[in-house]
Design an enzyme around this catalytic site. Sequence first.
Site, PDB file in Angstrom:
ATOM      1  N   ARG A 110       5.443  -0.008  -8.439  1.00  0.00           N
ATOM      2  CA  ARG A 110       5.843   0.423  -7.100  1.00  0.00           C
ATOM      3  C   ARG A 110       6.502  -0.744  -6.364  1.00  0.00           C
ATOM      4  O   ARG A 110       5.906  -1.813  -6.204  1.00  0.00           O
ATOM      5  CB  ARG A 110       4.628   0.919  -6.304  1.00  0.00           C
ATOM      6  N   HIS A 155       9.429  -0.199   3.752  1.00  0.00           N
ATOM      7  CA  HIS A 155       8.103  -0.819   3.772  1.00  0.00           C
ATOM      8  C   HIS A 155       8.087  -1.907   4.851  1.00  0.00           C
ATOM      9  O   HIS A 155       8.140  -3.096   4.551  1.00  0.00           O
ATOM     10  CB  HIS A 155       7.785  -1.404   2.390  1.00  0.00           C
ATOM     11  N   GLU A 201       3.108   3.414   5.184  1.00  0.00           N
ATOM     12  CA  GLU A 201       2.155   3.185   6.269  1.00  0.00           C
ATOM     13  C   GLU A 201       2.777   3.291   7.668  1.00  0.00           C
ATOM     14  O   GLU A 201       2.671   2.364   8.473  1.00  0.00           O
ATOM     15  CB  GLU A 201       1.491   1.818   6.124  1.00  0.00           C
ATOM     16  N   TYR A 344      -8.287   0.458   1.430  1.00  0.00           N
ATOM     17  CA  TYR A 344      -8.932  -0.831   1.197  1.00  0.00           C
ATOM     18  C   TYR A 344     -10.363  -0.904   1.716  1.00  0.00           C
ATOM     19  O   TYR A 344     -11.145  -1.714   1.223  1.00  0.00           O
ATOM     20  CB  TYR A 344      -8.137  -1.948   1.893  1.00  0.00           C
ATOM     21  N   GLU A 417      -1.883   1.881  -3.056  1.00  0.00           N
ATOM     22  CA  GLU A 417      -2.377   0.507  -2.925  1.00  0.00           C
ATOM     23  C   GLU A 417      -3.892   0.523  -2.868  1.00  0.00           C
ATOM     24  O   GLU A 417      -4.488   1.349  -2.176  1.00  0.00           O
ATOM     25  CB  GLU A 417      -1.870  -0.177  -1.647  1.00  0.00           C
ATOM     26  N   TRP A 474       2.101 -10.796   5.339  1.00  0.00           N
ATOM     27  CA  TRP A 474       2.377 -10.539   6.750  1.00  0.00           C
ATOM     28  C   TRP A 474       1.783 -11.614   7.658  1.00  0.00           C
ATOM     29  O   TRP A 474       2.081 -12.795   7.467  1.00  0.00           O
ATOM     30  CB  TRP A 474       1.927  -9.125   7.116  1.00  0.00           C
TER      31      TRP A 474
END
Length: 519
Positions: A110, A155, A201, A344, A417, A474
Site C-alpha cells: 500500500r 494521504h 483518514e 492502532y 494500517e 508526522w
Amino acid sequence: MQTLASFVIIILLQSLLFRVYGLHQSSSENILEDSSSFPSDFLFGTASSAYQYEGAFLTDGKSLNNWDVFTHKHPGKILDEGNGDIAVDQYHRFMEDIQLMTFLGVNSYRFSISWARILPRGRFGRINSSGIKYYNILIDALISRGIKPFVTLNHLDYPQVLENRFQSWLSPEMQKEFGYLADICFKHFGDRVKLWTTINEPNQQLILGYLYGIIPPSRCSSPYGNCSHGNSETEPFIAAHNMILAHAAAVSIYRTKYQKKQNGSIGIVVQTSWFEPISDSNADKEAAERAQSFYSNWILDPVIYGKYPKEMVNILGPTIPQFSSNEMKNLKNLRVDFIGINHYTSYFIQDCLISTCNTEHRALKAEGFALKLNKKGNVSIGELTDVDWQHIHPEGLHKMLNYLNDRYPNIPIVITENGFGDLQKPETTVKDLLHDTKRIQYMSGYLEALRAAMRDGANVKGYFVWSLLDNFEWLCGYKLRFGLFHVDLKTLTRTPKQSAYWYKNFIEDHVIRRNLVAS
C-alpha cells in the site's frame, strides 16, 4: 553498501537463527489448527505514504505540498525538527525496498500518490510526466515480483498552491481538483492497479488540522486549540463535507469511465479506535456510540448511506452541512466496494453531555461531549506505551470489526494500517530497536483478534502492517519508529528487525496452511 547477494545470505541466516532459538515456533498441529482463518486471496502487506517515504521533495518537477511548507516554516512543531525532504528516499531506493517486501513474502504493498508530483499546480497546470513515469515504474516493479499495488490517491499531502488559491478542503473547488487527480491516476495506472482508496483518514485530517489545528492547515479556535485562523465548531464539518463529496466524485469517475474495463475495486480509509464505555450507565454507553459517530461513522455513514450519523445531527444541528437530495442519492448509489480501516488503539469513553466529567478536561460540542480516557481509575485500557495515544488492546480490534460488520453489512473490510510504535529515547540503542519483541507481541495479539473477528463473520480481506520502514511520522518526526526494518537516518541503510522475521514466518505459515488444506 551491501550487495544484493550478501543481503539475501544475511537475512536467510538470521531467519534460520530466528527459528532455531525459538523466537518463532510452528508445528504441523498448529499449522492445521486455523486453516480456514485466511482465504487464499487474503492480502498480507505493508503500508506507506508518499510524504513519509519518497523524499525527493523538489525533484523531477514536483511542487511544494502542504507538509513541505509546514515543516519548513514551523520546524519546532516537529519533535526532532525533521521533515520529508529526503524521508527514507524511496523515490530513489524503491527497488531495494521491493526486495525487502519480497523477503517478507507479502503479496501487496500500500502506497499513496504524491498529488504535487502528479499535478504540481492542480488541474489548471500541466500533468507532470516525470511523476507519471515514476509511479508507472514502481507499479511495474511491484507486479513483476508478484506484489499487488494498493494505491491511495491522497494521504494528507496536497499541492500548497491549492491552499493558497482557495483554502483547500474548505472550498468546494477541492472536489473538482480531487476528481481531476483521480481521473489522471485511473487513466495512467488503472490498467494494472486493481485496488484503490480515495482519501486516507479524512477523520484524522479534519480533527488534527481543523479542530485542534496541530497539523496543516493549522486552523482552529479556542478552547480546542491555539491558532491564528479558523473555527473549530464549523470548519471541520465544512471540510469534511467537501472531502466526502470529493470522494464521491472520484468513485463516480471510476465507476462510469474505468471500472468495467479495468476490473478493480475502490474504497476509502478511515482511522478507527475502539471506544469502551467507562461504566455500564446508559449515559456512558450512549457517549461511546457518540464517540464512534464523531470519529469513523462521521465519514462512513455518508459514503455508504448518504447521510451523517444521527448522533452528530442531534448535537450539531444546522452547524453540520446538509447533502442535497441528489447528493444523498449519488452517495448511496456510489457505495464503496470495501472499507479500509487504520486501527492502532482503544479508549475508555466518559459521558460529558448529561454527566459531570470527573476530569479537568471536558469534551466539548465538536467532540460529541464524549471524553476519551486511557484509564478507568487504576485500570488501563490495555497496556499503556511510551506513545501517549497508543494502548495495546487487541480485543478492541475484534470489537471494532464486529461493530463495522453489523453497521455496514456485506461490505468487505481491509485493515490498511496496524502497527506498533517505538518512541526513540536518548538512551535507546540500535540493538534495542532491532530487538523489537514488543512489536511482535502487538502484531501477534492483533492478528489473533483479527482471526477471531473473522470466525465471528467479519468479512476481512487483508491486513497491512504499518509500516515497512521506519519513516517520517508526522509531528513525531523520525523519533517514532513503526518499521519492520530499521532505517539509519545518516546512511538510510535498511536493517531487518526481529518483527520482520516474525511477519515473514507468519505469512509462510499461512501459505503452508493453505497448501495443506488444498492438497
